[in-house]
Write an enzyme that holds these catalytic residues in place. Sequence first.
Site, PDB file in Angstrom:
ATOM      1  N   HIS A 132       1.048  -1.054  -0.051  1.00 36.73           N
ATOM      2  CA  HIS A 132      -0.124  -0.019  -0.742  1.00 36.73           C
ATOM      3  C   HIS A 132       1.058   1.385  -0.110  1.00 36.73           C
ATOM      4  CE1 HIS A 132      -3.685  -2.075   2.078  1.00 36.73           C
ATOM      5  NE2 HIS A 132      -3.511  -3.049   0.192  1.00 36.73           N
ATOM      6  N   CYS A 167       3.291 -11.639   1.914  1.00 38.15           N
ATOM      7  CA  CYS A 167       5.114 -11.964   3.275  1.00 38.15           C
ATOM      8  C   CYS A 167       4.122 -13.030   4.593  1.00 38.15           C
ATOM      9  CB  CYS A 167       4.490 -10.404   4.287  1.00 38.15           C
ATOM     10  SG  CYS A 167       5.222 -10.999   5.584  1.00 38.15           S
ATOM     11  N   GLU A 197      -5.568  -7.811   3.666  1.00 41.75           N
ATOM     12  CA  GLU A 197      -4.892  -9.258   4.685  1.00 41.75           C
ATOM     13  C   GLU A 197      -5.920  -9.734   5.521  1.00 41.75           C
ATOM     14  OE1 GLU A 197      -1.759  -8.263   7.505  1.00 41.75           O
ATOM     15  OE2 GLU A 197      -2.430  -9.448   9.077  1.00 41.75           O
ATOM     16  N   SER A 208      -2.311   2.392   3.852  1.00 43.34           N
ATOM     17  CA  SER A 208      -1.830   1.772   4.721  1.00 43.34           C
ATOM     18  C   SER A 208      -1.486   1.442   6.594  1.00 43.34           C
ATOM     19  CB  SER A 208      -0.056   2.168   4.434  1.00 43.34           C
ATOM     20  OG  SER A 208       0.595   1.798   5.009  1.00 43.34           O
ATOM     21  N   ASN A 264      -0.324   0.032   8.481  1.00 43.48           N
ATOM     22  CA  ASN A 264       0.522   0.588   9.676  1.00 43.48           C
ATOM     23  C   ASN A 264       0.950   1.316   9.669  1.00 43.48           C
ATOM     24  OD1 ASN A 264       3.525   0.659   8.559  1.00 43.48           O
ATOM     25  ND2 ASN A 264       2.987  -0.431   7.402  1.00 43.48           N
TER      26      ASN A 264
HETATM   27  S1  SF4 Z   1       4.648  -4.650   7.872  1.00 48.78           S
HETATM   28 FE1  SF4 Z   1       5.100  -6.983   8.675  1.00 48.78          FE
HETATM   29  S2  SF4 Z   1       3.406  -8.231   8.164  1.00 48.78           S
HETATM   30 FE2  SF4 Z   1       3.100  -6.174   6.527  1.00 48.78          FE
HETATM   31  S3  SF4 Z   1       4.911  -7.384   4.840  1.00 48.78           S
HETATM   32 FE3  SF4 Z   1       6.573  -5.833   6.446  1.00 48.78          FE
HETATM   33  S4  SF4 Z   1       7.419  -7.551   7.598  1.00 48.78           S
HETATM   34 FE4  SF4 Z   1       5.161  -8.938   6.408  1.00 48.78          FE
END
Ligand code: SF4
Length: 312
Positions: free
Chosen positions: A44, A100, A130, A227, A229
């Site tokens: 993302h 991942c 996800e 995104s 995260n």
């Molecule tokens: S944020 Fe974490 S789960 Fe997502 S791709 Fe990166 S390492 Fe993998």
Amino acid sequence: MKDKKIILANPRGFCAGVDRAIAIVEKALDKYGSPIYVRHEVVHNKYVVDDLKERGAIFIESIVDVPENSTLIYSAHGVPLSVRKEAEAKKLRMIFDATCPLVSKVHVEIKNLHKHGYIIVMVGHKGHPEVEGTMGQVSDNIYLIETEADIKSLPIPSDVKKIAVVTQTTLSVDETKVILDKLQQAFPNLRKPKNEDICYATQNRQDAVKKMAEVCDLVIVIGSKNSSNSNRLKELAENLGVKSFLIDFATEISAESLIGASCIGLTAGASAPEVLVEGVIKKLNSYGFNDIETLTTVEEHMIFALPAELRN
Ligand code: SF4
């Protein structure tokens, strides 16, 4: 006049899963030529996706849009089993899985729990690819909760014997801990994951923001709006009482947006490339932020292997 300060988070930006996913698309383009079809944005990030589009990647949401004999790549977020089956039923040249490995680990966990008769609760964001991919590993007995408030509406008796929880990999570490504790109170037999489902990169980037928030009066997070995260990094800074922006590009920074700031914490979500960080530093330099310090909370050394067909 004293220079204003930038504190650069380390670690920041690309994680091992994103590195691998982008490399899979790039190497597939090198080996098979364009076009290469990718189900969903491979990661993302607008810059990354636009760059790959220019190089010949075509991003699609539905397998119906993948022509026969073409090459298909699943994004880093993973795909439900139904998508795999649909793709495998088509005559495609190659399929590469850029899921991942830390997401795949949760897939394995879920399938195993389901096989052993567990009811599964997933903590995650509704509609995120996800979550759709992970929940789509099993056909039934799985429920999604987003917040602590959702626990009471779960149609599961509190004395159920076999109940387990898994989480999205990119959630807020602190909020998830609260939700898991509440879930355990509601379901005393709850089985929690042996190792955290929240990945190392999410954890490390959040730890760095916590440290920066102690000393900075503004935290800039580089990352796209979709995104997960990156959004958690912005929220975390705000929850700690520090103003924060989530931006894709340096052009989004204005003099007004920096009013009152003398120390800026700068980080990047796991899908944001370093070139964007460099652009933001240049822009901040032009506003007098010339004293740059790096705040290292941990060193990352994780690398995930590429599929055998794409190794040099
Ligand atoms: S944020 Fe974490 S789960 Fe997502 S791709 Fe990166 S390492 Fe993998």
